[in-house]
Design an enzyme around this catalytic site. Sequence first.
Site, mmCIF file in Angstrom:
data_model
loop_
_atom_site.group_PDB
_atom_site.id
_atom_site.type_symbol
_atom_site.label_atom_id
_atom_site.label_comp_id
_atom_site.label_asym_id
_atom_site.label_seq_id
_atom_site.Cartn_x
_atom_site.Cartn_y
_atom_site.Cartn_z
ATOM 1 N N ARG A 167 41.118 31.493 19.103
ATOM 2 C CA ARG A 167 40.671 31.488 20.504
ATOM 3 C C ARG A 167 40.382 30.046 20.863
ATOM 4 O O ARG A 167 39.499 29.415 20.263
ATOM 5 C CB ARG A 167 39.419 32.353 20.675
ATOM 6 C CG ARG A 167 38.728 32.095 21.995
ATOM 7 C CD ARG A 167 37.717 33.158 22.354
ATOM 8 N NE ARG A 167 38.391 34.390 22.702
ATOM 9 C CZ ARG A 167 37.810 35.392 23.376
ATOM 10 N NH1 ARG A 167 36.554 35.301 23.747
ATOM 11 N NH2 ARG A 167 38.492 36.479 23.660
ATOM 12 N N HIS A 211 46.247 35.897 27.220
ATOM 13 C CA HIS A 211 45.381 36.709 26.360
ATOM 14 C C HIS A 211 46.163 37.974 25.944
ATOM 15 O O HIS A 211 45.883 39.081 26.390
ATOM 16 C CB HIS A 211 44.110 37.089 27.131
ATOM 17 C CG HIS A 211 42.979 37.586 26.278
ATOM 18 N ND1 HIS A 211 43.058 37.706 24.904
ATOM 19 C CD2 HIS A 211 41.733 38.001 26.610
ATOM 20 C CE1 HIS A 211 41.904 38.159 24.440
ATOM 21 N NE2 HIS A 211 41.086 38.358 25.449
ATOM 22 N N GLN A 247 44.491 41.244 24.588
ATOM 23 C CA GLN A 247 43.803 42.007 25.628
ATOM 24 C C GLN A 247 44.790 42.928 26.351
ATOM 25 O O GLN A 247 44.497 44.096 26.628
ATOM 26 C CB GLN A 247 43.161 41.049 26.645
ATOM 27 C CG GLN A 247 42.429 41.773 27.746
ATOM 28 C CD GLN A 247 41.257 42.585 27.215
ATOM 29 O OE1 GLN A 247 40.431 42.053 26.491
ATOM 30 N NE2 GLN A 247 41.198 43.859 27.548
ATOM 31 N N ASP A 296 38.727 40.586 36.628
ATOM 32 C CA ASP A 296 38.136 39.772 35.555
ATOM 33 C C ASP A 296 37.163 38.802 36.220
ATOM 34 O O ASP A 296 37.125 38.684 37.457
ATOM 35 C CB ASP A 296 39.273 39.021 34.822
ATOM 36 C CG ASP A 296 38.793 38.245 33.594
ATOM 37 O OD1 ASP A 296 37.645 38.471 33.131
ATOM 38 O OD2 ASP A 296 39.566 37.396 33.100
ATOM 39 N N CYS A 341 38.648 43.387 31.357
ATOM 40 C CA CYS A 341 38.681 43.017 29.935
ATOM 41 C C CYS A 341 37.276 42.858 29.368
ATOM 42 O O CYS A 341 37.084 42.941 28.167
ATOM 43 C CB CYS A 341 39.489 41.746 29.748
ATOM 44 S SG CYS A 341 38.812 40.313 30.617
ATOM 45 N N ARG A 378 40.905 47.481 21.924
ATOM 46 C CA ARG A 378 41.115 46.161 21.317
ATOM 47 C C ARG A 378 41.234 46.287 19.797
ATOM 48 O O ARG A 378 42.009 45.588 19.157
ATOM 49 C CB ARG A 378 39.957 45.212 21.687
ATOM 50 C CG ARG A 378 39.902 44.787 23.154
ATOM 51 C CD ARG A 378 41.116 43.962 23.550
ATOM 52 N NE ARG A 378 41.336 42.869 22.626
ATOM 53 C CZ ARG A 378 40.738 41.668 22.706
ATOM 54 N NH1 ARG A 378 39.932 41.403 23.709
ATOM 55 N NH2 ARG A 378 40.997 40.726 21.816
#
Length: 310
Positions: free
Chosen positions: A106, A133, A136, A224, A264, A292
């Site tokens: 990340r 991402h 996700q 988001d 997310c 996830r």
Amino acid sequence: MMMTKTIKDLISISDLSKEEILRLLESAEAFRARRGGHGQPLQGKSLAMIFEKPSTRTRVSLEVAAAELGGHPIYLSAGELQLGRGETIADTARVLSRYVHGITARVYSHNTVLQLARHASVPVVNALSDWEHPLQILADLQTIKQRFGELEGLSLAWIGDGNNVCNSLILAAAILGMQISVASPEGYQPNEKILAQSRKLGGRPLIVVEPEEAANDVDVLVTDTWVSMGDEAEEAERLRVFGKYQVNAALMHQAAPQAIALHCLPAHRGQEITDEVMDGPQSAVFDEAENRMHTSKAVMAWLMGESSPD
Ligand code: CP
Ligand code: NVA
């Protein structure tokens, strides 16, 4: 179920074909159904998990997923690695490859995860960069498929910042034959490179300014945070500009009656999404968070171990 390994790394959702995404979702469903009794394709393998940014879901879901697959996850805060003292990304990748069987990262800059992948001899998985991402979006797709049975032909609306998660969703929509509309303020719309890539994949993303226009009659509303990690210096301006980009009961009402809401997480309740939607009957956000873990198992089993959940 064995899946042929066609890629070394997962950096962009567009590294995957439609068939590969659908196979990964099947595998994720199998891991979900057989949790506690599935196989351990990572037995004897270790996973280095590099984090330059905070995380709740990604860290815990990857760590639990790796452990339940029989592997040994190692959490590495970037600031505590020698990376923080100037060791190069390339050397870090080369050295970690001598110890572990896979790396997740990340990072702030997408270029960091690209460089890791270039110099690591083991699989590298993007666990969020400023550009994409992909993990996700696999969880989002699993959630949508659980609710609707199919993906192709569905319509999605993204409400808010044209950010990393939005980029991956736009590409996934193109790959899977879903229509996507994005409502963002001027200046925060998705990058033209992503839109061009989507069109090349057969997508027809619709970019608008008004949330109601994007949300009209769609099957899935997605949002988001207005202020992603790395954007903190712009917080005051963003809070001012994004005010109306909120998934609330009125916007849900614009969508199709069977529509679901995704986020997310972490959510900023009262900003991009209201309590009413988050905690309401159309919310799928906690299934999305759970997924996830299942999708991460599918990805790690495929890239780092054997793909069978048996
Ligand atoms: N959705 C997601 O990536 O959450 P975290 O930042 O908590 O990992
Ligand atoms: N767009 C958000 C996603 C967090 C999971 C960020 O990058 O901070």
